[in-house]
Scaffold this active site. Structure first.
Site, mmCIF file in Angstrom:
data_model
loop_
_atom_site.group_PDB
_atom_site.id
_atom_site.type_symbol
_atom_site.label_atom_id
_atom_site.label_comp_id
_atom_site.label_asym_id
_atom_site.label_seq_id
_atom_site.Cartn_x
_atom_site.Cartn_y
_atom_site.Cartn_z
ATOM 1 N N CYS A 1 0.841 -1.192 0.000
ATOM 2 C CA CYS A 1 0.000 0.000 0.000
ATOM 3 C C CYS A 1 0.877 1.243 0.000
ATOM 4 C CB CYS A 1 -0.878 0.005 1.238
ATOM 5 S SG CYS A 1 -1.742 -1.545 1.459
ATOM 6 N N ARG B 1 1.446 1.776 -5.912
ATOM 7 C CA ARG B 1 1.683 0.754 -4.885
ATOM 8 C C ARG B 1 0.430 -0.065 -4.572
ATOM 9 N NH1 ARG B 1 6.421 1.676 -1.944
ATOM 10 N NH2 ARG B 1 5.569 0.377 -0.286
ATOM 11 N N TRP C 1 -3.564 -1.974 -1.461
ATOM 12 C CA TRP C 1 -3.552 -3.249 -2.180
ATOM 13 C C TRP C 1 -3.999 -4.275 -1.155
ATOM 14 C CZ3 TRP C 1 -1.178 -8.083 -2.120
ATOM 15 C CH2 TRP C 1 -1.295 -8.814 -3.318
ATOM 16 N N ASN D 1 0.542 -0.388 6.032
ATOM 17 C CA ASN D 1 1.060 -1.167 4.901
ATOM 18 C C ASN D 1 1.717 -2.397 5.494
ATOM 19 O OD1 ASN D 1 2.302 -2.095 2.549
ATOM 20 N ND2 ASN D 1 4.063 -0.734 2.807
ATOM 21 N N GLY D 2 1.324 -3.587 5.033
ATOM 22 C CA GLY D 2 1.944 -4.809 5.556
ATOM 23 C C GLY D 2 0.906 -5.786 6.071
ATOM 24 N N GLU E 1 10.008 -12.959 -20.373
ATOM 25 C CA GLU E 1 9.684 -11.572 -20.040
ATOM 26 C C GLU E 1 8.605 -11.025 -20.984
ATOM 27 O OE1 GLU E 1 10.081 -9.714 -17.629
ATOM 28 O OE2 GLU E 1 9.894 -7.658 -18.357
ATOM 29 N N LYS F 1 4.942 -9.668 -19.677
ATOM 30 C CA LYS F 1 4.411 -8.326 -19.989
ATOM 31 C C LYS F 1 3.008 -8.437 -20.568
ATOM 32 C CE LYS F 1 6.607 -6.134 -18.193
ATOM 33 N NZ LYS F 1 7.879 -6.399 -17.586
ATOM 34 N N GLU G 1 0.395 -9.586 -17.826
ATOM 35 C CA GLU G 1 0.030 -8.615 -16.800
ATOM 36 C C GLU G 1 -0.683 -7.399 -17.369
ATOM 37 O OE1 GLU G 1 4.516 -6.766 -16.131
ATOM 38 O OE2 GLU G 1 3.121 -6.717 -14.479
ATOM 39 N N HIS H 1 8.743 -31.161 -26.843
ATOM 40 C CA HIS H 1 8.466 -32.009 -25.682
ATOM 41 C C HIS H 1 7.088 -31.724 -25.096
ATOM 42 C CE1 HIS H 1 12.580 -33.418 -25.916
ATOM 43 N NE2 HIS H 1 12.927 -32.163 -26.082
ATOM 44 N N LYS I 1 2.830 -2.276 -7.639
ATOM 45 C CA LYS I 1 4.211 -2.105 -8.073
ATOM 46 C C LYS I 1 5.184 -2.810 -7.135
ATOM 47 C CE LYS I 1 7.470 -0.295 -10.584
ATOM 48 N NZ LYS I 1 7.698 -0.961 -11.869
#
Ligand code: AGP
Length: 632
Positions: A2, A27, A78, A104-105, A501, A505, A508, A524, A627
């Site tokens: 957060c 955040r 968040w 936050n946490g 990567e 991208k 998300e 395979h 983030k």
């Protein structure tokens, strides 16, 4: 996860707090809320959803006094405990209406604390772990009010608020940054931190508290980073810091060397687009001053001797997400240049499998934010086992670099978009430098060999600028493919992490099924996914590198094409061998094999951002993400 901000000063707090939240929204953006102390009372407002929802309510029907108070706190969330609803949004207010808290946490012992508070007759109004802190603080304040002179460390008028916070913090387990205001202590905000970031901004006529400096950079560039287990109390003209036991303590003073404009969009529709465009500069800045006159690579903070580095017989790289992909690329470089075995591990898995570590193991922790909890916990585990830890980080003074034995800072500047772009490229540059440094210290590369790689790196900004100028067809292709359901990515050698990567991208940002594979693995199993028209993005190594590698992937492209795939080939300028098999060709500047991810990744970033835009998504703030992931 957060974002939190607090202000105590001579100006109305609401606007300052909301501006800060706007900059911290990366955040978390599940909900937002503010609390202002005005006229001896608390005025709070909070709403689920993005900050805009809260701003709308405030604009339409502001609570009395909320615009007048000069002390306030704000939160952008968040969600961890409790869904993203109005009632779970922060601030949380104590049952007596006196204290407002943001957090936050995660408070790990909250169930026990909640039961204890409920036993006193308090009825909780949210499902969060945070609310119990508000009730506990109010109870401590009530008991301290009855006992004069409880604490001198923070000043007579405001001391009870800090002491109440210390008492509560001593009872909390887990990770937290907390800010609180008390209606009966106007003019003060108290903060506390454990395993979660908190910085103080020292302004003139007012002081600030925030998760990171971007929240107050437009007001001041002088900051203090709080240490572990510290409580801070700010008023308009004072900052006092103690440990949880009440002993006076100090934080780390620092000057912020970027300004507010670096955190603005600068004419781009999204921060991500701006950050993609900033990559040439970010790479150049990360390289700046790294080579001494004698040809030695310089790290930023080194609490390890050259002998320590010579004794290293194994390297582990730990990181998450995009940073993990940078680690995967680094493995190839470190092993090639130093001949030291190098493993790359997801930080979230590292400590749970009990890896074999000792004094001669180097653990490299890569993290843009420097606060990612999984990476921090992996680092701490490594230190407990006596391994040496080197951090690669973009955030000066964050927890991960602070707890490491050596640090190399990337100079990417603030990265606001949730999707990492310039962080990835600068992490790669930093990783290459670490690999070269190790090779040099151990005497396995001569100074002129190191200098020639650094020279190649120094040519990268120009190559990137040229590459970025050729992205229009990539954007056209992205819009054309915006409706497909699956995109596959394949690569070999360092092209494999690039494929991962590229897929990350797209997942998300575009919420699309996207997967990256080592091209050799296709036969395979994954080749069964290919249907008529499935787009497959193929990352091709330079033909000037290992010929066999190049030939092998050309065969893989033919294999997928024979099964109906639409091939999008990223290859070096002038690579004619791929032409017959490429439905679309994206040419990138000629680059040495190990450094190629610096160029081959860029079209994939542009592609993902454009697909997301075409699908109508918020490019900077994709759903369900934040983030900085400061919970495990
Ligand atoms: C990817 O675009 C993300 N931003 C994410 O995977 C990120 O790289 C990861 O969460 C690690 O973050 P860090 O570098 O701040 O530790």
């Amino acid at each position: 996860m957060c974002g939190i901000v607090g202000y105590a000063g001579g100006r109305p707090a609401l606007g300052i707090v909301l501006d800060g939240l706007r900059r911290l929204e990366y955040r978390g953006y599940d909900s937002a809320g503010v609390a202002v102390v005005a006229g001896g009372a608390l005025s709070t407002e909070k709403r689920a959803g993005k900050l805009a929802n809260l701003e709308k309510v405030l604009a339409e029907s502001a609570r009395p006094g909320i615009g007048d108070g000069t002390t306030g706190i704000g939160h952008t969330r968040w969600a961890t405990h409790g869904g993203p609803t109005d009632r779970n949004a922060h601030p949380h207010v104590s049952a007596d209406g006196r204290v407002a808290v943001i957090h936050n946490g995660i408070i790990e012992n909250f169930a026990k604390l909640r039961a204890e508070v409920e036993a006193t007759g308090v009825v909780f109004s949210s499902d969060t772990d945070t609310e119990c802190v508000a009730h506990l603080l109010a109870a401590e304040l009530a008991s301290l009010d009855g006992a004069a002179g409880a604490d001198g460390a923070d000043g007579a008028a405001t001391g009870n608020l800090a002491e109440a916070m210390r008492r509560v913090c001593r009872r909390l387990a887990g990770a937290f940054t907390l800010l609180a205001v008390d209606a009966r202590t106007p003019g003060a905000v108290v903060g506390a931190r454990r395993n979660s970031p908190l910085v103080v901004g020292r302004g003139s006529g007012g002081n600030f508290l925030a998760s990171d400096v971007s929240a107050f950079i437009e007001h001041t560039r002088e900051a203090i980073e709080l240490g572990q287990d510290q409580v801070v109390l700010i008023t308009a003209d004072a900052v006092s810091i103690t440990d949880f036991a009440g002993q006076p303590a100090t934080g780390r003073d620092f000057h912020i060397d970027w300004d507010a404009s670096a955190a603005e969009k600068g004419g781009y529709d999204y921060f991500m687009l701006k950050e993609i465009a900033e990559q040439p500069r970010a790479v150049a800045d990360t390289l700046l001053g790294r080579l001494t006159e004698t040809g030695d690579i310089m790290l930023d903070e080194v609490r390890l001797t050259d002998q320590d580095l010579r004794d290293i017989d194994k390297v582990f790289i730990v990181a998450c997400g995009t940073a993990y992909h940078a680690g995967l690329v680094t493995k190839y470089a470190i092993e090639h240049w130093t001949r030291i075995p190098c493993e790359v591990e997801l930080a979230s898995e590292f400590r749970y499998r009990d890896p074999v570590l000792d004094r001669s193991t180097l653990v490299v922790a890569i993290s843009q934010s420097g606060e990612t909890m999984d990476t921090l916990m992996a680092l701490r585990h490594a230190k407990e086992q006596k391994a040496r830890v080197l951090a690669i980080c973009n955030t000066n003074g964050a927890t991960i670099p602070r707890e490491s034995d050596a640090v190399l800072y990337t100079h990417g500047g603030p990265e606001i978009a949730v999707a990492s772009t310039k962080a990835f490229l600068t992490q790669l540059v930093a990783c290459y430098l670490v690999g070269l440094h190790l090779a040099q210290v151990r005497g396995v590369m001569y100074a002129d060999e190191v200098a020639s790689v650094v020279d190649q790196l120094q040519n990268m900004p120009a190559r990137l600028t040229r590459l970025l100028d050729t992205m229009a067809p990539v954007r056209d292709l992205a819009r054309e493919l915006a409706g497909v359901s699956t995109v596959l990515f394949i690569g070999r050698h360092v092209g494999y992490p690039v494929a991962l990567e590229g897929a990350l991208k797209l997942k998300e940002l575009a919420y699309m099924h996207a997967e990256g594979f080592a091209a050799g693995e296709l036969k395979h199993g994954p080749i069964a996914l290919i249907e008529d028209g499935t787009p497959v993005i193929c990352v091709v190594p330079s033909p000037a590198g290992r010929g066999v590698l190049h030939d092998k992937i050309v065969s893989n492209i033919q294999e997928v094409r024979a099964r109906g795939a639409r091939t999008i080939v990223i290859a070096e300028e002038g690579d004619r061998a791929v032409l017959p098999y490429a439905d679309h060709l994206i040419a990138v500047p000629k680059t040495p094999t190990l450094l190629a991810p610096l160029v081959t990744t860029v079209p994939l970033q542009v592609f993902a951002a454009e697909v997301a835009t075409a699908r109508g998504h918020d490019v900077d703030q994709p759903r369900n993400l934040a983030k900085s992931v400061t919970v495990e």
